[in-house]
Design a protein around this motif. Sequence first.
Motif, PDB file in Angstrom:
ATOM      1  N   GLY A 134      -6.887  11.073   0.014  1.00  0.00           N
ATOM      2  CA  GLY A 134      -8.049  10.906   0.875  1.00  0.00           C
ATOM      3  C   GLY A 134      -7.820  11.264   2.324  1.00  0.00           C
ATOM      4  O   GLY A 134      -8.779  11.420   3.075  1.00  0.00           O
ATOM      5  N   CYS A 135      -6.552  11.421   2.746  1.00  0.00           N
ATOM      6  CA  CYS A 135      -6.225  11.800   4.123  1.00  0.00           C
ATOM      7  C   CYS A 135      -6.078  13.324   4.215  1.00  0.00           C
ATOM      8  O   CYS A 135      -5.333  13.919   3.443  1.00  0.00           O
ATOM      9  CB  CYS A 135      -4.934  11.130   4.578  1.00  0.00           C
ATOM     10  N   TRP A 136      -6.767  13.930   5.171  1.00  0.00           N
ATOM     11  CA  TRP A 136      -6.826  15.390   5.228  1.00  0.00           C
ATOM     12  C   TRP A 136      -6.646  15.896   6.661  1.00  0.00           C
ATOM     13  O   TRP A 136      -7.534  16.516   7.223  1.00  0.00           O
ATOM     14  CB  TRP A 136      -8.149  15.851   4.642  1.00  0.00           C
ATOM     15  N   GLU A 155      -1.444  21.996   6.920  1.00  0.00           N
ATOM     16  CA  GLU A 155      -2.518  21.219   6.313  1.00  0.00           C
ATOM     17  C   GLU A 155      -1.915  20.231   5.323  1.00  0.00           C
ATOM     18  O   GLU A 155      -0.984  20.568   4.587  1.00  0.00           O
ATOM     19  CB  GLU A 155      -3.497  22.153   5.593  1.00  0.00           C
ATOM     20  N   TRP A 156      -2.456  19.027   5.300  1.00  0.00           N
ATOM     21  CA  TRP A 156      -1.995  17.984   4.394  1.00  0.00           C
ATOM     22  C   TRP A 156      -3.196  17.500   3.584  1.00  0.00           C
ATOM     23  O   TRP A 156      -4.212  17.097   4.151  1.00  0.00           O
ATOM     24  CB  TRP A 156      -1.390  16.822   5.168  1.00  0.00           C
ATOM     25  N   LYS A 157      -3.096  17.512   2.246  1.00  0.00           N
ATOM     26  CA  LYS A 157      -4.274  17.272   1.408  1.00  0.00           C
ATOM     27  C   LYS A 157      -4.081  16.108   0.437  1.00  0.00           C
ATOM     28  O   LYS A 157      -4.480  16.165  -0.715  1.00  0.00           O
ATOM     29  CB  LYS A 157      -4.644  18.544   0.653  1.00  0.00           C
ATOM     30  N   TYR A 233      -8.547  15.591  11.961  1.00  0.00           N
ATOM     31  CA  TYR A 233      -8.218  14.549  10.986  1.00  0.00           C
ATOM     32  C   TYR A 233      -9.474  14.219  10.179  1.00  0.00           C
ATOM     33  O   TYR A 233     -10.192  13.266  10.472  1.00  0.00           O
ATOM     34  CB  TYR A 233      -7.641  13.313  11.662  1.00  0.00           C
ATOM     35  N   GLN A 234      -9.702  15.045   9.154  1.00  0.00           N
ATOM     36  CA  GLN A 234     -10.820  14.841   8.242  1.00  0.00           C
ATOM     37  C   GLN A 234     -10.391  13.887   7.124  1.00  0.00           C
ATOM     38  O   GLN A 234      -9.195  13.611   6.957  1.00  0.00           O
ATOM     39  CB  GLN A 234     -11.276  16.188   7.674  1.00  0.00           C
ATOM     40  N   MET A 235     -11.352  13.369   6.351  1.00  0.00           N
ATOM     41  CA  MET A 235     -11.069  12.451   5.255  1.00  0.00           C
ATOM     42  C   MET A 235     -11.792  12.918   3.992  1.00  0.00           C
ATOM     43  O   MET A 235     -12.845  13.563   4.048  1.00  0.00           O
ATOM     44  CB  MET A 235     -11.515  11.030   5.610  1.00  0.00           C
ATOM     45  N   LEU A 236     -11.218  12.545   2.843  1.00  0.00           N
ATOM     46  CA  LEU A 236     -11.731  12.910   1.521  1.00  0.00           C
ATOM     47  C   LEU A 236     -11.832  14.438   1.424  1.00  0.00           C
ATOM     48  O   LEU A 236     -10.887  15.130   1.765  1.00  0.00           O
ATOM     49  CB  LEU A 236     -13.046  12.205   1.236  1.00  0.00           C
TER      50      LEU A 236
END
Length: 262
Positions: A134-136, A155-157, A233-236
Amino acid sequence: MASSRLLHLLALFIGAELVSARHSDPHIEHALKKRATTLIPDTVFSSQDELEEYFDYNYPWGDTHNGAALMSSAQVTIIDDAYLQLEAVYTGTQADNSALSYNSGTIYAKQYFTVEANGGLDFQANFVAPVAEGCWPAFWLDGVNSWPPEIDLAEWKGDGKISFNTFNTSSIVAAQDYTYSTPTTAWHTILVELRPESDDSTLKADFYINGDLMTTQYGAEMVGQPFYMIIDYQMLGSSGTSGPTENTYFDVQYLSVTSYNP
Protein backbone atom coordinates in the motif's frame (compact mmCIF):
# COMPACT_ATOMS: atom_id res chain seq x y z
CA MET A 1 6.39 5.76 -40.06
CA ALA A 2 4.49 4.45 -37.04
CA SER A 3 5.65 0.89 -37.63
CA SER A 4 9.31 1.94 -38.02
CA ARG A 5 9.11 3.91 -34.75
CA LEU A 6 7.63 0.87 -33.01
CA LEU A 7 10.46 -1.32 -34.31
CA HIS A 8 12.97 1.25 -33.06
CA LEU A 9 11.36 1.29 -29.63
CA LEU A 10 11.33 -2.49 -29.49
CA ALA A 11 15.00 -2.61 -30.45
CA LEU A 12 15.80 -0.17 -27.64
CA PHE A 13 13.76 -2.20 -25.18
CA ILE A 14 15.38 -5.50 -26.17
CA GLY A 15 18.80 -3.90 -26.13
CA ALA A 16 18.20 -2.60 -22.61
CA GLU A 17 17.23 -6.10 -21.48
CA LEU A 18 20.24 -7.81 -23.10
CA VAL A 19 23.01 -5.31 -22.45
CA SER A 20 25.14 -5.93 -19.39
CA ALA A 21 25.24 -2.97 -17.02
CA ARG A 22 28.27 -0.87 -17.83
CA HIS A 23 29.79 2.42 -16.81
CA SER A 24 29.85 5.39 -19.15
CA ASP A 25 32.96 6.10 -21.24
CA PRO A 26 35.45 7.61 -18.75
CA HIS A 27 36.99 9.97 -21.34
CA ILE A 28 33.61 11.45 -22.25
CA GLU A 29 32.64 11.67 -18.57
CA HIS A 30 35.89 13.47 -17.72
CA ALA A 31 35.19 16.10 -20.38
CA LEU A 32 31.58 16.49 -19.20
CA LYS A 33 32.55 16.96 -15.56
CA LYS A 34 34.60 20.03 -16.49
CA ARG A 35 31.40 21.94 -17.22
CA ALA A 36 29.32 20.69 -14.29
CA THR A 37 26.64 23.15 -13.18
CA THR A 38 24.56 22.68 -10.03
CA LEU A 39 20.84 23.04 -10.76
CA ILE A 40 19.70 21.98 -7.30
CA PRO A 41 22.25 21.94 -4.43
CA ASP A 42 22.43 19.12 -1.89
CA THR A 43 21.52 21.65 0.81
CA VAL A 44 18.02 22.05 -0.64
CA PHE A 45 16.41 20.31 2.36
CA SER A 46 18.26 22.32 5.00
CA SER A 47 15.26 24.58 5.63
CA GLN A 48 11.66 25.14 4.56
CA ASP A 49 12.71 28.35 2.81
CA GLU A 50 15.39 26.50 0.86
CA LEU A 51 12.87 23.79 -0.10
CA GLU A 52 10.39 26.38 -1.34
CA GLU A 53 13.05 28.16 -3.40
CA TYR A 54 13.35 25.09 -5.64
CA PHE A 55 10.08 23.16 -5.20
CA ASP A 56 6.32 23.59 -5.28
CA TYR A 57 3.84 21.40 -3.39
CA ASN A 58 1.63 18.66 -4.87
CA TYR A 59 1.87 17.63 -8.56
CA PRO A 60 2.29 19.97 -11.51
CA TRP A 61 -1.35 19.17 -12.41
CA GLY A 62 -3.02 19.15 -8.97
CA ASP A 63 -3.27 17.28 -5.65
CA THR A 64 -4.17 13.70 -6.72
CA HIS A 65 -2.65 11.12 -9.07
CA ASN A 66 -3.41 7.41 -9.66
CA GLY A 67 -3.73 6.50 -5.98
CA ALA A 68 -5.65 6.94 -2.73
CA ALA A 69 -3.80 9.93 -1.26
CA LEU A 70 -4.77 13.60 -1.29
CA MET A 71 -1.61 15.71 -1.34
CA SER A 72 -1.07 18.87 0.70
CA SER A 73 1.79 21.01 2.00
CA ALA A 74 0.78 20.09 5.56
CA GLN A 75 2.27 16.62 4.99
CA VAL A 76 5.66 18.00 3.88
CA THR A 77 8.22 18.82 6.58
CA ILE A 78 11.93 19.59 6.87
CA ILE A 79 13.29 17.59 9.83
CA ASP A 80 16.20 18.93 11.93
CA ASP A 81 17.24 21.25 9.08
CA ALA A 82 18.61 18.13 7.45
CA TYR A 83 16.10 16.14 5.40
CA LEU A 84 12.72 16.11 3.74
CA GLN A 85 9.92 14.04 5.25
CA LEU A 86 6.64 13.18 3.51
CA GLU A 87 4.03 11.79 5.88
CA ALA A 88 1.05 9.62 4.88
CA VAL A 89 -1.88 9.59 7.30
CA TYR A 90 -4.81 7.19 7.02
CA THR A 91 -8.11 9.08 7.07
CA GLY A 92 -10.63 6.46 6.03
CA THR A 93 -12.90 7.25 3.09
CA GLN A 94 -12.83 11.00 2.51
CA ALA A 95 -16.11 12.85 2.19
CA ASP A 96 -15.11 14.86 -0.86
CA ASN A 97 -13.81 11.87 -2.84
CA SER A 98 -14.59 8.24 -1.95
CA ALA A 99 -11.50 7.04 -3.87
CA LEU A 100 -9.25 8.78 -1.33
CA SER A 101 -8.38 7.40 2.10
CA TYR A 102 -5.01 9.05 2.93
CA ASN A 103 -3.50 12.50 3.27
CA SER A 104 0.09 12.61 2.07
CA GLY A 105 2.78 14.80 0.53
CA THR A 106 4.37 15.35 -2.86
CA ILE A 107 6.64 18.07 -4.22
CA TYR A 108 7.89 18.90 -7.71
CA ALA A 109 10.78 21.03 -8.91
CA LYS A 110 9.95 24.50 -10.20
CA GLN A 111 12.38 24.12 -13.09
CA TYR A 112 12.24 21.67 -16.00
CA PHE A 113 15.08 19.25 -16.76
CA THR A 114 16.30 18.51 -20.28
CA VAL A 115 19.23 16.44 -21.50
CA GLU A 116 20.75 18.24 -24.46
CA ALA A 117 22.92 16.78 -27.20
CA ASN A 118 26.53 16.44 -25.96
CA GLY A 119 25.33 17.05 -22.41
CA GLY A 120 23.77 15.17 -19.54
CA LEU A 121 22.14 15.31 -16.13
CA ASP A 122 22.83 13.57 -12.80
CA PHE A 123 20.08 13.05 -10.19
CA GLN A 124 21.22 11.91 -6.75
CA ALA A 125 19.65 11.58 -3.29
CA ASN A 126 19.57 9.42 -0.17
CA PHE A 127 16.33 7.68 0.76
CA VAL A 128 14.65 5.86 3.62
CA ALA A 129 11.57 4.42 1.96
CA PRO A 130 8.53 2.52 3.29
CA VAL A 131 8.05 -0.78 1.45
CA ALA A 132 4.91 -2.19 3.14
CA GLU A 133 1.93 -3.10 0.98
CA GLY A 134 0.00 0.00 0.00
CA CYS A 135 3.01 2.36 0.28
CA TRP A 136 4.03 3.86 -3.06
CA PRO A 137 6.84 6.42 -2.74
CA ALA A 138 8.67 7.45 -5.91
CA PHE A 139 11.34 9.75 -7.31
CA TRP A 140 10.55 10.28 -10.98
CA LEU A 141 10.71 12.33 -14.15
CA ASP A 142 7.57 12.97 -16.16
CA GLY A 143 7.29 14.54 -19.60
CA VAL A 144 6.20 18.17 -19.58
CA ASN A 145 4.69 18.15 -23.07
CA SER A 146 3.23 14.63 -23.08
CA TRP A 147 3.22 11.22 -21.43
CA PRO A 148 5.34 9.29 -22.08
CA PRO A 149 8.22 9.95 -21.60
CA GLU A 150 8.66 8.88 -17.99
CA ILE A 151 11.75 7.75 -16.08
CA ASP A 152 11.28 6.29 -12.60
CA LEU A 153 14.60 7.18 -10.99
CA ALA A 154 13.50 5.12 -7.97
CA GLU A 155 10.10 3.63 -7.17
CA TRP A 156 8.85 1.43 -4.34
CA LYS A 157 5.59 -0.49 -4.86
CA GLY A 158 4.83 -2.24 -1.60
CA ASP A 159 6.76 -5.44 -2.30
CA GLY A 160 10.07 -4.81 -0.54
CA LYS A 161 11.85 -4.00 -3.81
CA ILE A 162 13.06 -0.88 -5.54
CA SER A 163 12.16 -0.43 -9.20
CA PHE A 164 13.89 1.44 -12.03
CA ASN A 165 11.74 2.02 -15.12
CA THR A 166 11.87 3.85 -18.44
CA PHE A 167 8.60 4.29 -20.35
CA ASN A 168 8.97 4.58 -24.12
CA THR A 169 5.24 3.93 -24.50
CA SER A 170 2.60 2.67 -22.07
CA SER A 171 3.47 -0.92 -23.09
CA ILE A 172 7.15 -0.69 -24.10
CA VAL A 173 8.82 -0.30 -20.73
CA ALA A 174 12.34 -1.18 -19.58
CA ALA A 175 12.05 -2.26 -15.93
CA GLN A 176 14.42 -3.57 -13.28
CA ASP A 177 13.50 -4.60 -9.71
CA TYR A 178 16.05 -5.03 -6.95
CA THR A 179 15.62 -6.31 -3.41
CA TYR A 180 17.88 -4.48 -0.97
CA SER A 181 18.32 -4.69 2.77
CA THR A 182 17.17 -2.24 5.48
CA PRO A 183 15.13 0.06 3.19
CA THR A 184 13.17 1.48 6.12
CA THR A 185 16.00 1.86 8.65
CA ALA A 186 19.10 2.96 6.68
CA TRP A 187 19.84 5.60 4.08
CA HIS A 188 20.47 4.31 0.56
CA THR A 189 22.00 6.49 -2.16
CA ILE A 190 20.36 6.54 -5.58
CA LEU A 191 22.22 8.06 -8.53
CA VAL A 192 20.87 8.16 -12.07
CA GLU A 193 23.08 9.44 -14.89
CA LEU A 194 21.25 10.54 -18.03
CA ARG A 195 23.32 10.88 -21.20
CA PRO A 196 22.51 11.31 -24.91
CA GLU A 197 23.50 8.55 -27.30
CA SER A 198 25.43 9.41 -30.47
CA ASP A 199 22.20 9.80 -32.48
CA ASP A 200 21.36 12.86 -30.29
CA SER A 201 17.85 11.44 -29.86
CA THR A 202 18.11 8.33 -27.68
CA LEU A 203 18.61 8.87 -23.95
CA LYS A 204 20.73 6.45 -21.93
CA ALA A 205 20.01 6.05 -18.19
CA ASP A 206 22.46 4.40 -15.77
CA PHE A 207 20.89 3.55 -12.39
CA TYR A 208 23.08 3.14 -9.29
CA ILE A 209 22.44 2.07 -5.68
CA ASN A 210 25.14 2.94 -3.15
CA GLY A 211 27.69 3.28 -5.96
CA ASP A 212 26.85 0.00 -7.72
CA LEU A 213 25.49 0.10 -11.27
CA MET A 214 22.19 -1.80 -11.29
CA THR A 215 20.90 -1.42 -14.84
CA THR A 216 21.16 0.59 -18.04
CA GLN A 217 18.01 1.61 -19.90
CA TYR A 218 17.22 3.62 -23.03
CA GLY A 219 14.51 6.10 -23.99
CA ALA A 220 13.70 6.86 -27.61
CA GLU A 221 13.45 10.50 -28.67
CA MET A 222 13.98 11.74 -25.10
CA VAL A 223 17.01 13.95 -25.77
CA GLY A 224 15.83 17.55 -25.84
CA GLN A 225 12.56 16.75 -24.08
CA PRO A 226 11.70 18.69 -20.89
CA PHE A 227 10.83 16.72 -17.73
CA TYR A 228 9.18 17.50 -14.43
CA MET A 229 11.02 16.07 -11.40
CA ILE A 230 8.65 14.77 -8.72
CA ILE A 231 9.23 13.40 -5.21
CA ASP A 232 6.01 11.61 -4.43
CA TYR A 233 4.49 9.64 -1.57
CA GLN A 234 1.36 8.13 -3.08
CA MET A 235 -0.66 5.30 -1.46
CA LEU A 236 -2.37 2.15 -2.78
CA GLY A 237 -2.59 2.26 -6.61
CA SER A 238 0.30 0.17 -8.00
CA SER A 239 1.41 -0.76 -4.47
CA GLY A 240 -1.70 -2.77 -3.53
CA THR A 241 -5.34 -2.40 -2.58
CA SER A 242 -4.84 -2.25 1.19
CA GLY A 243 -2.37 -0.19 3.16
CA PRO A 244 -1.24 0.77 6.66
CA THR A 245 -3.55 2.57 9.06
CA GLU A 246 -0.66 3.96 11.12
CA ASN A 247 1.32 6.99 9.93
CA THR A 248 4.20 6.20 7.57
CA TYR A 249 7.06 8.33 6.29
CA PHE A 250 9.21 8.78 3.18
CA ASP A 251 12.53 10.55 3.93
CA VAL A 252 14.88 12.18 1.43
CA GLN A 253 18.32 13.65 2.12
CA TYR A 254 21.08 15.36 0.11
CA LEU A 255 19.12 15.67 -3.11
CA SER A 256 21.14 17.25 -5.92
CA VAL A 257 20.79 17.76 -9.66
CA THR A 258 23.86 18.45 -11.76
CA SER A 259 23.88 19.52 -15.42
CA TYR A 260 26.61 18.86 -17.98
CA ASN A 261 24.71 20.47 -20.84
CA PRO A 262 26.66 22.79 -23.17
